[in-house]
Design an enzyme around this catalytic site. Structure first.
Site, mmCIF file in Angstrom:
data_model
loop_
_atom_site.group_PDB
_atom_site.id
_atom_site.type_symbol
_atom_site.label_atom_id
_atom_site.label_comp_id
_atom_site.label_asym_id
_atom_site.label_seq_id
_atom_site.Cartn_x
_atom_site.Cartn_y
_atom_site.Cartn_z
ATOM 1 N N LYS A 109 0.736 -1.226 -0.032
ATOM 2 C CA LYS A 109 0.092 0.019 0.024
ATOM 3 C C LYS A 109 0.867 1.391 -0.268
ATOM 4 O O LYS A 109 1.983 1.252 0.496
ATOM 5 C CB LYS A 109 -0.959 0.161 1.069
ATOM 6 N N ASP A 121 -2.739 -1.781 9.548
ATOM 7 C CA ASP A 121 -3.201 -1.727 7.970
ATOM 8 C C ASP A 121 -3.562 -2.896 7.527
ATOM 9 O O ASP A 121 -3.620 -3.117 6.619
ATOM 10 C CB ASP A 121 -1.504 -1.443 7.491
HETATM 11 P P1 ATP Z 1 4.096 0.086 8.000
HETATM 12 O O1 ATP Z 1 3.978 0.895 7.175
HETATM 13 O O2 ATP Z 1 3.037 -0.764 8.383
HETATM 14 O O3 ATP Z 1 4.662 0.407 9.407
HETATM 15 P P2 ATP Z 1 6.662 -1.044 7.038
HETATM 16 O O4 ATP Z 1 6.194 -1.247 5.541
HETATM 17 O O5 ATP Z 1 7.312 0.275 7.285
HETATM 18 O O6 ATP Z 1 5.331 -1.096 7.748
HETATM 19 P P3 ATP Z 1 7.148 -3.840 7.398
HETATM 20 O O7 ATP Z 1 7.804 -4.198 6.139
HETATM 21 O O8 ATP Z 1 5.727 -4.235 7.631
HETATM 22 O O9 ATP Z 1 7.140 -2.203 7.558
HETATM 23 O O10 ATP Z 1 8.405 -4.327 8.587
HETATM 24 C C1 ATP Z 1 8.350 -3.541 9.941
HETATM 25 C C2 ATP Z 1 8.851 -4.607 10.749
HETATM 26 O O11 ATP Z 1 8.001 -5.546 11.043
HETATM 27 C C3 ATP Z 1 10.191 -5.217 10.084
HETATM 28 O O12 ATP Z 1 11.400 -4.353 10.289
HETATM 29 C C4 ATP Z 1 10.167 -6.568 10.513
HETATM 30 O O13 ATP Z 1 11.134 -6.454 11.738
HETATM 31 C C5 ATP Z 1 9.010 -7.006 11.328
HETATM 32 N N1 ATP Z 1 8.135 -8.011 10.480
HETATM 33 C C6 ATP Z 1 7.386 -8.733 11.072
HETATM 34 N N2 ATP Z 1 6.873 -9.701 10.027
HETATM 35 C C7 ATP Z 1 7.358 -9.377 8.873
HETATM 36 C C8 ATP Z 1 6.929 -9.745 7.531
HETATM 37 N N3 ATP Z 1 6.244 -10.750 7.312
HETATM 38 N N4 ATP Z 1 7.542 -9.157 6.594
HETATM 39 C C9 ATP Z 1 8.540 -8.070 6.713
HETATM 40 N N5 ATP Z 1 8.514 -7.514 8.149
HETATM 41 C C10 ATP Z 1 8.049 -8.156 9.050
#
Ligand code: ATP
Length: 311
Positions: free
Chosen positions: A18, A145
Site C-alpha cells: 500500500k 494496516d
Molecule cells: P508499516 O508501514 O505498516 O509501518 P513497513 O512497511 O514500514 O510497515 P514492514 O515491512 O511491515 O514495514 O516491517 C516492519 C517490521 O516488521 C520489520 O522491520 C520486521 O522486523 C517486522 N516484520 C514482521 N513480520 C514481517 C514480515 N512478514 N515481513 C516484513 N517484516 C516483518
C-alpha cells in the site's frame, strides 16, 4: 473418493503493498496511539504467501526483499496463522512460505500484507469460510494496516487506520516507487513527528475535500496536488536524503510525490505508463535511490491464486 473431496494441502495467496495518498496524524491519545485520517491505496507490488499443512509451525522466507524479515514467531504471518487457529479452534499447524517482493520497513506495510494474506490462505486451507467481517476483526488485532490489505483498492482509514470506509475512486494510476537503502522504524518516525511539532496545538485529523474530489475525478493532476503526509517532515528529518529524492523525482517529470506511510519509500505519480517508464529510468540513472519499481493502483487485496491444491 474424488480428489475434489480431499482437503487442500497447500494454498497460495497474493497480496499487494500500500501507499498512503493522504496521511493526517493527530496528537497522541492516552494509549500512545495517534489518531489518523488516511487514504490507503493498494499498488501492484506483491508478496506471495503459501501455507501448507505441517506437523509443526514453521516459516521460510525467500524472494528479492527477504533481508531483515524475522524468521520466527516475531513474523506477523506466523502470528496471523496461530491467531486464526486459536480463534477457530483449529489444532493443525502450517508451514508458511513468504515470497517477499514488498520492501521491508519501507512504509508499504509488507508485514501487514503478509498477515492479511496468511489469514486468507489459512481460512481456505482449513475450510473455515469465515466472513469478511470476522477476518477483518482478527486482522485489526494484528495491526492497523492489516484490515485494508484484506480488501485492497482505495479506502479511507480512521481510528489507528483500522476502521475502514469506502471512497469513490475512479481511474488507474501509474506509480514509480523510489526505494532507499535501510528502513525507517515506524515508532521512531511518529516520535520524531511529535518532537518536531513540540507544544503546538494539533488539529483532529479530517480527510481533505481536495483528496475526495481528486479521487472522484480520476484525474492524476488533481490527485498529485492533493497528496499529503504529516509524517513526511519527520521521515526527512531522520533521513535527509529523502528530500533530495523528492526533488529529483519532481525534476524528472513526476506530477507529484509523497513519502509513503512512515517511509522511506517515496511514491511518485506519473501521468501515463510511458511517463512512469521515463521517470523510472531517470531516477535509476541519477543514483539518488537504491532501487526503483513501477506499479499501478488500485490493486486487489489478498486473494487466492491458482486455487487450493488438493492433497
Ligand atoms: P508499516 O508501514 O505498516 O509501518 P513497513 O512497511 O514500514 O510497515 P514492514 O515491512 O511491515 O514495514 O516491517 C516492519 C517490521 O516488521 C520489520 O522491520 C520486521 O522486523 C517486522 N516484520 C514482521 N513480520 C514481517 C514480515 N512478514 N515481513 C516484513 N517484516 C516483518
Amino acid at each position: 473418493m474424488t480428489s475434489a473431496a480431499l482437503p487442500p494441502a497447500s494454498v497460495t495467496v497474493r497480496v499487494p503493498a500500500k501507499v498512503n495518498l493522504e496521511l493526517l496524524v493527530g496528537a497522541p491519545r492516552e494509549d500512545g496511539y495517534h489518531p489518523l485520517a488516511t487514504v490507503y491505496h493498494a499498488v501492484g507490488l506483491f508478496d506471495e504467501v503459501t501455507v501448507t499443512a505441517a506437523a509443526q509451525w514453521g516459516l521460510t522466507v525467500n524472494g528479492p526483499q527477504s533481508l531483515g524479515v524475522p524468521s520466527g514467531d516475531g513474523n506477523l504471518a506466523l502470528r496471523a496463522a496461530r491467531q486464526l487457529a486459536e480463534a477457530a479452534g483449529v489444532q493443525d499447524a502450517v508451514h508458511v512460505v513468504l515470497r517477499k517482493d514488498i520492501p521491508v520497513a519501507g512504509g508499504m506495510a509488507g508485514g501487514s500484507a503478509d498477515a492479511a494474506a496468511t489469514l486468507v490462505a489459512c481460512d481456505a486451507l482449513w475450510g473455515l469460510a469465515m466472513t469478511r467481517q470476522e477476518l477483518e476483526g482478527l486482522a485489526a488485532t494484528l495491526g492497523s494496516d492489516v484490515p485494508f490489505l484484506l480488501s485492497g483498492g482505495t479506502a479511507m482509514g480512521s481510528g489507528r487506520g483500522e476502521v475502514l470506509a469506502p471512497v469513490l475512486a475512479r481511474g488507474k494510476f501509474h506509480w514509480v516507487l523510489a526505494l532507499s537503502e535501510g528502513g525507517l522504524s515506524t515508532p521512531a518516525v511518529y516520535a520524531e513527528c511529535d518532537r518536531l511539532r513540540g507544544a503546538a496545538p494539533v488539529a483532529d485529523p479530517v480527510p481533505s475535500p481536495e483528496m475526495m474530489t481528486a479521487l472522484r475525478s480520476g484525474d492524476p493532476h488533481a490527485l498529485a496536488a492533493a497528496l499529503q503526509n504529516d509524517l513526511q517532515p519527520a521521515a526527512i528529518s531522520l533521513m535527509p536524503a529523502l528530500g533530495d529524492v523528492l526533488e529529483a523525482g519532481m525534476e524528472f517529470g513526476a506530477l507529484g510525490g509523497v513519502v509513503s506511510g512512515s517511509g522511506p519509500t517515496v511514491a511518485f505519480l506519473a501521468e501515463s505508463h510511458e511517463a512512469a517508464l521515463d521517470l523510472a529510468v531517470s531516477l535509476t540513472a541519477s543514483g539518488a535511490v537504491q532501487d526503483v519499481r513501477r506499479a499501478t493502483g488500485p490493486a486487489h487485496g489478498a486473494h487466492v491464486v491458482g486455487g487450493p491444491r488438493a492433497g
